[in-house]
Design a protein around this motif. Structure first.
Motif, PDB file in Angstrom:
ATOM      1  N   ALA A  15       0.862  -1.059  -0.073  1.00  0.00           N
ATOM      2  CA  ALA A  15      -0.025   0.100  -0.127  1.00  0.00           C
ATOM      3  C   ALA A  15       0.711   1.017   0.483  1.00  0.00           C
ATOM      4  N   PHE A  16       1.874   1.154   0.795  1.00  0.00           N
ATOM      5  CA  PHE A  16       3.267   2.909   1.020  1.00  0.00           C
ATOM      6  C   PHE A  16       3.225   2.817  -0.339  1.00  0.00           C
ATOM      7  N   VAL A  17       3.919   1.251  -1.238  1.00  0.00           N
ATOM      8  CA  VAL A  17       4.443   1.713  -2.277  1.00  0.00           C
ATOM      9  C   VAL A  17       4.239   1.866  -3.462  1.00  0.00           C
ATOM     10  N   LEU A  18       2.525   1.515  -3.236  1.00  0.00           N
ATOM     11  CA  LEU A  18       1.152   1.804  -4.559  1.00  0.00           C
ATOM     12  C   LEU A  18       1.353   3.001  -4.334  1.00  0.00           C
ATOM     13  N   ALA A  19       0.970   3.409  -3.275  1.00  0.00           N
ATOM     14  CA  ALA A  19       0.764   5.303  -3.023  1.00  0.00           C
ATOM     15  C   ALA A  19       2.041   6.220  -3.335  1.00  0.00           C
ATOM     16  N   THR A  56       5.457  -0.473  -9.425  1.00  0.00           N
ATOM     17  CA  THR A  56       3.397  -0.398  -9.074  1.00  0.00           C
ATOM     18  C   THR A  56       3.512  -1.694  -9.847  1.00  0.00           C
ATOM     19  N   THR A  57       3.717  -2.315 -10.440  1.00  0.00           N
ATOM     20  CA  THR A  57       2.939  -3.910 -10.961  1.00  0.00           C
ATOM     21  C   THR A  57       2.876  -4.602  -9.835  1.00  0.00           C
ATOM     22  N   PRO A  58       4.850  -4.948  -9.408  1.00  0.00           N
ATOM     23  CA  PRO A  58       4.645  -6.043  -8.420  1.00  0.00           C
ATOM     24  C   PRO A  58       3.553  -5.391  -7.120  1.00  0.00           C
ATOM     25  N   ALA A  59       3.765  -4.144  -6.774  1.00  0.00           N
ATOM     26  CA  ALA A  59       2.874  -4.043  -5.466  1.00  0.00           C
ATOM     27  C   ALA A  59       1.337  -4.376  -5.762  1.00  0.00           C
ATOM     28  N   ILE A  60       0.937  -4.015  -6.942  1.00  0.00           N
ATOM     29  CA  ILE A  60      -1.196  -3.986  -7.456  1.00  0.00           C
ATOM     30  C   ILE A  60      -0.951  -5.918  -7.217  1.00  0.00           C
ATOM     31  N   VAL A  61       0.057  -6.609  -7.666  1.00  0.00           N
ATOM     32  CA  VAL A  61       0.181  -8.082  -7.284  1.00  0.00           C
ATOM     33  C   VAL A  61      -0.315  -7.974  -5.734  1.00  0.00           C
ATOM     34  N   GLY A  62       1.464  -7.745  -5.504  1.00  0.00           N
ATOM     35  CA  GLY A  62       0.747  -7.818  -3.738  1.00  0.00           C
ATOM     36  C   GLY A  62       0.244  -8.051  -2.652  1.00  0.00           C
ATOM     37  N   GLN A  63      -0.097  -6.735  -3.042  1.00  0.00           N
ATOM     38  CA  GLN A  63      -2.066  -5.999  -2.857  1.00  0.00           C
ATOM     39  C   GLN A  63      -2.993  -7.153  -2.853  1.00  0.00           C
ATOM     40  N   ILE A  91     -10.362  -2.759  -8.732  1.00  0.00           N
ATOM     41  CA  ILE A  91     -11.717  -2.877 -10.047  1.00  0.00           C
ATOM     42  C   ILE A  91     -11.068  -1.631 -10.588  1.00  0.00           C
ATOM     43  N   PHE A  92     -11.881  -0.047  -9.821  1.00  0.00           N
ATOM     44  CA  PHE A  92     -11.940   0.859 -10.560  1.00  0.00           C
ATOM     45  C   PHE A  92     -10.212   1.675 -10.748  1.00  0.00           C
ATOM     46  N   ILE A  93      -9.928   1.642 -10.197  1.00  0.00           N
ATOM     47  CA  ILE A  93      -8.397   1.964  -9.920  1.00  0.00           C
ATOM     48  C   ILE A  93      -7.509   1.258 -10.648  1.00  0.00           C
ATOM     49  N   GLY A 135      -5.401  10.129 -13.529  1.00  0.00           N
ATOM     50  CA  GLY A 135      -4.290  10.038 -12.523  1.00  0.00           C
ATOM     51  C   GLY A 135      -5.700  10.600 -10.956  1.00  0.00           C
ATOM     52  N   ILE A 136      -6.098  11.642 -11.804  1.00  0.00           N
ATOM     53  CA  ILE A 136      -6.652  11.807 -10.889  1.00  0.00           C
ATOM     54  C   ILE A 136      -7.316  11.015  -9.561  1.00  0.00           C
ATOM     55  N   PRO A 137      -8.383   9.884 -10.586  1.00  0.00           N
ATOM     56  CA  PRO A 137      -9.604   9.400  -9.624  1.00  0.00           C
ATOM     57  C   PRO A 137      -8.765   8.022  -9.114  1.00  0.00           C
ATOM     58  N   ALA A 138      -6.867   7.491  -9.709  1.00  0.00           N
ATOM     59  CA  ALA A 138      -7.040   6.263  -9.799  1.00  0.00           C
ATOM     60  C   ALA A 138      -6.879   6.898  -8.563  1.00  0.00           C
ATOM     61  N   PHE A 139      -6.137   7.781  -8.392  1.00  0.00           N
ATOM     62  CA  PHE A 139      -4.846   8.124  -6.706  1.00  0.00           C
ATOM     63  C   PHE A 139      -5.888   8.571  -5.325  1.00  0.00           C
ATOM     64  N   SER A 140      -6.635   8.887  -6.121  1.00  0.00           N
ATOM     65  CA  SER A 140      -8.120   9.148  -5.242  1.00  0.00           C
ATOM     66  C   SER A 140      -8.712   7.894  -4.636  1.00  0.00           C
ATOM     67  N   GLY A 141      -8.970   7.036  -5.724  1.00  0.00           N
ATOM     68  CA  GLY A 141      -9.488   5.659  -5.004  1.00  0.00           C
ATOM     69  C   GLY A 141      -8.463   5.081  -4.176  1.00  0.00           C
ATOM     70  N   ILE A 142      -7.445   5.565  -4.321  1.00  0.00           N
ATOM     71  CA  ILE A 142      -6.008   4.711  -3.433  1.00  0.00           C
ATOM     72  C   ILE A 142      -6.118   5.158  -2.233  1.00  0.00           C
ATOM     73  N   LEU A 143      -6.248   6.397  -2.048  1.00  0.00           N
ATOM     74  CA  LEU A 143      -6.637   6.972  -0.409  1.00  0.00           C
ATOM     75  C   LEU A 143      -7.650   6.681   0.018  1.00  0.00           C
ATOM     76  N   ILE A 144      -9.363   5.980  -0.741  1.00  0.00           N
ATOM     77  CA  ILE A 144     -10.776   5.827  -0.108  1.00  0.00           C
ATOM     78  C   ILE A 144     -10.056   4.961  -0.082  1.00  0.00           C
ATOM     79  N   MET A 145      -9.250   3.240  -0.694  1.00  0.00           N
ATOM     80  CA  MET A 145      -8.934   2.127  -0.158  1.00  0.00           C
ATOM     81  C   MET A 145      -8.288   1.732   0.880  1.00  0.00           C
ATOM     82  N   LEU A 146      -7.220   2.913   1.266  1.00  0.00           N
ATOM     83  CA  LEU A 146      -6.557   2.797   2.321  1.00  0.00           C
ATOM     84  C   LEU A 146      -7.474   2.943   3.451  1.00  0.00           C
TER      85      LEU A 146
END
Length: 157
Positions: A15-19, A56-63, A91-93, A135-146
């Motif tokens: 999660a840290f790596v993704l954000a 990013t890619t390994p962090a996504i798989v890891g998450q 999925i949205f992200i 990028g804006i909605p994707a990053f916002s989605g990461i923050l909401i998911m966290l």
């Protein structure tokens, strides 16, 4: 051996790596494009793509993997409102991130072409606008998911 703490650690680390990578990539690509310096833009575009593959890619798989393993380990329901919210955001992200990856390759290609011609085409700036718009909605989605991961405001079982 109980692997719960290791799974949780890897999940949080991802999660840290993704954000962090998401914010860093966005910042450096945006700042590079604002310079209008073709060499800086091309170099940054190359680095952004590399960072996505390395971090990013390994962090996504890891998450995804650790998230599923943690759900099973904790006995949480995959049909619970909390999980449905988290997986929907995931999925949205992803739906935002995949086009961003292709746009990064396009930005790199246009910047490399500009190194040859000496002119950064309008297509570059148009692609940057799409890149930012996704990028804006994707990053916002990461923050909401966290936030959902930490506070678990919905039923989890």
């Amino acid at each position: 051996m109980d692997n719960y703490l290791l799974l949780k650690y890897i999940h949080i680390l991802c999660a840290f790596v993704l954000a962090g990578t998401g914010a860093g990539i966005a910042f450096f690509m945006l700042m590079a494009s604002r310079t209008k310096n073709i060499a800086v833009i091309a170099s940054t575009a190359r680095t952004v793509i590399l960072a996505d593959w390395i971090f990013t890619t390994p962090a996504i798989v890891g998450q995804l993997v650790t998230g599923i393993l943690l759900m099973k380990r904790l006995g949480y329901s995959f049909e619970a409102p909390w999980f449905m919210s988290v997986i929907s955001l995931f999925i949205f992200i992803g739906c935002c991130w995949l086009p961003v990856v292709f746009l990064q390759y396009r930005l790199k290609k246009l910047a490399i072409e500009a190194e040859i011609t000496g002119v950064l085409d309008e297509r570059f700036y148009r692609a940057m606008k799409y890149w930012i718009a996704l990028g804006i909605p994707a990053f916002s989605g990461i923050l909401i998911m966290l936030w959902l991961m930490v506070f678990k405001p919905l039923d989890i079982i």
